[in-house]
Design an enzyme around this catalytic site. Structure first.
Site, short mmCIF file in Angstrom:
data_model
loop_
_atom_site.label_atom_id
_atom_site.label_comp_id
_atom_site.label_asym_id
_atom_site.label_seq_id
_atom_site.Cartn_x
_atom_site.Cartn_y
_atom_site.Cartn_z
N HIS A 1 106.84 33.09 -49.65
CA HIS A 1 107.23 33.47 -48.28
C HIS A 1 106.00 33.77 -47.42
CE1 HIS A 1 110.28 34.32 -45.39
NE2 HIS A 1 110.13 35.63 -45.35
N HIS B 1 103.47 36.96 -43.90
CA HIS B 1 104.69 36.81 -43.12
C HIS B 1 104.39 36.22 -41.74
CE1 HIS B 1 108.78 37.86 -41.58
NE2 HIS B 1 109.09 37.67 -42.86
N ASP C 1 114.56 38.08 -48.97
CA ASP C 1 113.24 37.84 -48.38
C ASP C 1 112.46 39.14 -48.19
OD1 ASP C 1 114.13 35.26 -48.21
OD2 ASP C 1 113.71 35.02 -46.07
N ASP C 2 111.15 38.95 -48.04
CA ASP C 2 110.20 39.97 -47.56
C ASP C 2 109.78 40.99 -48.61
OD1 ASP C 2 110.54 38.61 -45.23
OD2 ASP C 2 111.37 40.27 -44.08
N HIS D 1 117.73 40.41 -47.18
CA HIS D 1 116.38 40.96 -47.28
C HIS D 1 116.35 42.15 -48.25
CE1 HIS D 1 116.23 38.71 -43.52
NE2 HIS D 1 114.92 38.65 -43.66
#
Length: 334
Positions: free
Chosen positions: A202, A206, A152-153, A290
């Site tokens: 995503h 955020h 993620d991210d 991540h």
């Protein structure tokens, strides 16, 4: 005959060899590349061998592939041509099969029986995936030792190194990316897809419990930069309600959370990340990690150890779409 009883890397000169192979050769060349089904990983890997002009195998290996048998008379094989050493061009093809017997000439068959047929292999790119309807999932089927590694991210400056590890380990991953992080990193996003991984949404910034615009903005940016329309969405922090799930579904995306969380975002140490994942992973697990949003060196260091441990315990790896039984869709360039 069950695919697992065939030889993925057969020596077809032997009468007792059991194989089902697609032979590909370039016009004017005697060497032939064979893609063969079989072995213990018959539905996730295929054998690849090069045969010289005298019929002698000179190079053998295997590559990741998706092999399905929709009915008893049909087989479907999906793979990245480059993994098998096949570049876009014109090829001659034939199918070779043998059930194994004492006299080779009585059991080895070829289709077509004489000469070969020709086709042109065109370059393709991933453009989307199936399964993008409204709903929430945290894991895949529990009856197979398959897990999905997710990140993620990103995209971030760490993402190329995560891709390097996945490439060296021959493992696919699913990257849920943030829209605001994408500009200037279009090439690495395209690399994610080109190497057999998957992209997911995503949100744009955020934002937890995002509205429709946040989800739509990131999806639009992914498609604009890569021509890939995501069918998976992951809410930041895992926060979901009926509105979030419905918004993602309206955009053709299923909401995906996880069942293994090493809390690597807090940088607890490489050992802690590793131990958490390997102790909690089970068949069908979706593992959260991540590759962006902060310092990710600990996660990067833990990743090959995680893969080696799970593989030694008999686990295979898949993208989230593959884990859930969905398909990646491809289209020729242009």
């Amino acid at each position: 005959m069950a695919l697992s009883k065939l030889e993925a890397r057969p020596d077809s000169r032997g009468a007792e060899a059991r194989y089902l192979c697609l032979g590909l050769s370039r016009p004017g060349r005697e060497a032939e590349r064979r893609l063969c089904l079989g072995g213990p990983e018959a539905h996730s890997r295929i054998g690849v061998e090069t045969i010289d002009g005298s019929g002698t195998p000179v190079k053998k290996g295997s590559v990741r592939a998706m092999v399905k048998r929709p009915n008893p008379t049909k087989l479907v094989v999906a793979l990245e041509p480059g993994d098998a050493g096949l570049s876009p061009r014109r090829y001659r093809w034939r199918v070779l099969a043998s059930s194994g017997c004492e006299v080779r000439s009585r059991c080895a068959e070829s289709l077509p029986p004489v000469e070969t047929r020709a086709f042109r292999l065109r370059p393709v790119r991933a453009v989307g995936c199936t399964g993008g309807s409204a709903g929430l999932l945290t894991n895949g089927p529990r009856d197979r030792k398959v897990v999905a590694l997710t990140f993620d991210d990103g995209p971030s400056d760490y993402t190329p190194e995560f891709l390097r590890v996945l490439r060296e380990e021959d493992v696919p991953g699913t990257f849920f990316e943030v829209g605001q992080e994408m500009p200037g990193r279009e090439d690495v996003m395209r690399q994610v897809l080109a190497e057999g991984n998957e992209l997911g949404d995503h949100t744009m910034n955020h934002v937890e419990y995002p509205g429709y615009a946040q989800i739509a903005g990131a999806a639009a940016r992914i498609e604009a930069y890569t021509h890939f329309q995501p069918c998976l969405f992951r809410p930041p922090g895992g926060g979901v309600d009926s509105s979030v799930i419905a918004s993602a579904g309206d955009l053709g995306m299923r909401t995906i959370n996880w069942d293994v969380d090493p809390r690597d975002w807090s940088n607890p140490g490489t050992g802690a990340i590793y131990s958490n994942i390997v102790s909690h992973a089970r068949p069908g697990s979706i593992v959260l990690m991540h590759d962006g949003g902060g310092s990710r060196g600990e996660t990067l260091a833990a990743l090959p150890q995680v893969i080696d441990n799970l593989r030694a315990r008999g686990y295979r790896f898949a993208t989230v779409s593959e884990l859930l039984g969905y398909r990646i869709l491809y289209r020729p360039y242009g």
